[in-house]
Design an enzyme around this catalytic site. Structure first.
Site, PDB file in Angstrom:
ATOM      1  N   CYS A 204       1.204  11.097   7.433  1.00 39.03           N
ATOM      2  CA  CYS A 204      -0.229  11.524   7.771  1.00 39.03           C
ATOM      3  C   CYS A 204      -0.674  12.426   9.075  1.00 39.03           C
ATOM      4  CB  CYS A 204      -0.621  10.169   7.714  1.00 39.03           C
ATOM      5  SG  CYS A 204      -2.650  10.289   8.205  1.00 39.03           S
ATOM      6  N   GLN A 220      -1.752   2.884  13.008  1.00 36.39           N
ATOM      7  CA  GLN A 220      -0.146   2.054  12.882  1.00 36.39           C
ATOM      8  C   GLN A 220       0.612   1.999  13.638  1.00 36.39           C
ATOM      9  OE1 GLN A 220      -1.118   2.331   8.971  1.00 36.39           O
ATOM     10  NE2 GLN A 220      -0.886  -0.212   8.103  1.00 36.39           N
ATOM     11  N   ARG A 244      -0.129  10.181   0.772  1.00 38.15           N
ATOM     12  CA  ARG A 244       0.518   8.882  -0.676  1.00 38.15           C
ATOM     13  C   ARG A 244       0.653   9.743  -1.896  1.00 38.15           C
ATOM     14  NH1 ARG A 244      -4.832   6.335   0.215  1.00 38.15           N
ATOM     15  NH2 ARG A 244      -5.531   6.717  -1.730  1.00 38.15           N
ATOM     16  N   THR A 264     -11.210   6.152  -1.844  1.00 37.61           N
ATOM     17  CA  THR A 264     -10.008   7.141  -1.641  1.00 37.61           C
ATOM     18  C   THR A 264      -9.265   7.338  -2.524  1.00 37.61           C
ATOM     19  OG1 THR A 264      -7.825   7.484   0.342  1.00 37.61           O
ATOM     20  CG2 THR A 264      -9.000   4.572  -1.080  1.00 37.61           C
ATOM     21  N   ASP A 276      -1.640   6.024  -6.469  1.00 40.61           N
ATOM     22  CA  ASP A 276      -0.151   6.317  -5.354  1.00 40.61           C
ATOM     23  C   ASP A 276       0.559   6.819  -5.365  1.00 40.61           C
ATOM     24  OD1 ASP A 276       1.165   6.091  -3.258  1.00 40.61           O
ATOM     25  OD2 ASP A 276       0.820   4.003  -2.598  1.00 40.61           O
ATOM     26  N   ARG A 278       3.898   7.700  -4.369  1.00 42.81           N
ATOM     27  CA  ARG A 278       4.470   7.618  -3.495  1.00 42.81           C
ATOM     28  C   ARG A 278       6.045   7.065  -4.582  1.00 42.81           C
ATOM     29  NH1 ARG A 278       1.790   4.977   1.692  1.00 42.81           N
ATOM     30  NH2 ARG A 278       1.095   4.031   0.820  1.00 42.81           N
ATOM     31  N   LYS A 304       4.404  -1.288  -1.398  1.00 44.19           N
ATOM     32  CA  LYS A 304       5.677  -0.670  -1.200  1.00 44.19           C
ATOM     33  C   LYS A 304       6.291  -2.308  -1.317  1.00 44.19           C
ATOM     34  CE  LYS A 304       4.476   1.551   3.395  1.00 44.19           C
ATOM     35  NZ  LYS A 304       3.762   1.641   4.696  1.00 44.19           N
TER      36      LYS A 304
END
Ligand SMILES: Nc1nc2c(ncn2[C@@H]2O[C@H](COP(=O)(O)OP(=O)(O)OP(=O)(O)O)[C@@H](O)[C@H]2O)c(=O)[nH]1
Ligand SMILES: [Zn+2]
Length: 350
Positions: A204, A220, A244, A264, A276, A278, A304
């Site tokens: 990011c 984070q 993402r 989002t 998402d 990913r 995840k």
């Protein structure tokens, strides 16, 4: 000009290709320290000589012992020696995944054992030799190059990364399917039998490098690095999955829509993307390079967790990572909890 890697001394670059390189190989419950030890021991039928070679302190000593007993070498040795070499070189790489990754990372370069002493296994020093060992290594490389997880990423190089929390060792990889460059920042010594504390951090740029408070990423990232150092060892994987998986420019488009009221997830969908995008399957390549079989994973994201598990990585424990809540990301965090299922404590998103 042919692109060629010449190797010989185990301590030199590409020394891992040499049979003298330390690479434990377990066969019938005994551990051979190098492929050189095993190869020479197979020349003999006398178990006492075999044992003596097995016990040799160094591969040079194993080699010298085999010369010392030259008159006792078995009759068919010349017929079988190539098969013996092929077998043990394959086992060396199969049983030492880091070495298999390094072998695959040599790409399609010609591998040559540059030996003045040997014109059968090596190139004879002047290139006239048969380079049989180099050819076997290239055959073994072909096998692993087409096999997961070795074909997922190529390791390129590693270097120190001093940070405010401590000095990490940074490993650079190239994802084979996309050409993307990913990092593993390793802190301390990893014990193959203990799951390390890890973070799979998706890039990011705005949060990690530009101090954005729109999201929780930068907060984070620093906490994850601090936690790893406090734990004494662990790995931060920095994955180039900006936005993402939609990329930086599309993330700005998504932010623009969010400035106009979308959340989002809606913003991604209006742009024609899934919430998402990913894919984590390539992570197996980096984890296998580091010999990590199970992990304690810092994340709040259930997708995840599922994606990592379905990529074949065992999650021993999930460690929450709730950081950086502020007025600018209040709605973003609430949407993550409501629509993406993030596991936040009530107080964190109130
Ligand atoms: N498309 C899009 N991407 C965003 C937005 N805000 C942050 N990101 C991206 O979301 C990703 C966040 O990744 P991670 O830090 O791994 O976080 P996560 O998947 O929410 O999971 P954990 O932090 O592990 O709980 C990064 O790639 C960011 O660039 C947004 O509003 N839209
Ligand atoms: Zn972010």
């Amino acid at each position: 000009m042919i692109d060629e890697i010449k190797f010989y001394e185990p301590q030199d670059s590409y020394g891992f290709l040499s049979n003298f390189a330390p690479a434990p190989i377990t066969l019938s419950d005994v551990v051979w320290p190098t492929s050189e030890h095993y190869y020479h021991a197979q020349k003999f039928v006398d178990p006492a000589i075999q044992q003596q070679i097995f016990n040799a302190e160094t591969p040079d000593e194993a080699f010298n012992l085999s010369r010392q007993y030259a008159d006792q070498v078995k009759d068919d040795w010349m017929e079988v020696r190539e098969a013996v070499m092929r077998y043990i070189v394959f086992e060396k790489f199969r049983q030492n995944p880091r070495l298999a990754h390094l072998l695959v990372s040599t790409g399609d370069r010609v591998l040559t054992e540059h030996s003045h002493k040997d014109a059968f296994w090596g190139d004879g020093g002047d290139g006239s030799g048969r380079n049989t060992l180099g050819k076997i290594l290239m055959e073994v490389r072909n096998y692993f190059s087409n096999k997961e997880p070795y074909n997922l990423v190529h390791f390129v190089e590693s270097a120190k990364l001093p940070t405010q929390w401590g000095t990490f060792q940074m490993y650079g990889f190239v994802e084979q399917a996309t050409g993307k460059e990913h990092l593993a920042l390793v802190y301390g010594d990893l014990d193959p039998d203990t799951p390390p504390l890890i973070r799979l951090h998706s890039e990011c740029l705005t949060g990690d490098a530009l101090f954005s408070a729109r999201c929780d990423c930068g907060f984070q990232l620093s906490r994850a690095m601090e936690n790893i150092v406090n734990a004494g060892s662990g790995v931060l994987f920095y994955l180039r999955q900006e936005g993402r998986g939609i990329g930086l420019i599309n993330k700005i488009r998504a932010y623009h829509l969010q400035d106009q009221g979308a959340d989002t997830v809606e913003a991604n969908e209006r742009l024609g993307f899934a919430a998402d995008m990913r894919d984590y399957s390539f992570c197996r390549g980096m984890l296998s390079f580091l010999n990590i079989k199970s992990v304690n994973l810092m994340t709040n994201n259930p997708r995840k967790v599922r994606a990592i598990e379905s990529a074949g990585i065992k999650i021993e424990k999930r460690v929450p990572l709730q950081e950086g809540n502020n007025p600018h990301n209040e709605n973003y965090l609430k949407t993550k909890a409501a629509k993406l299922g993030h596991m936040f404590d009530k107080e964190f998103i109130k």
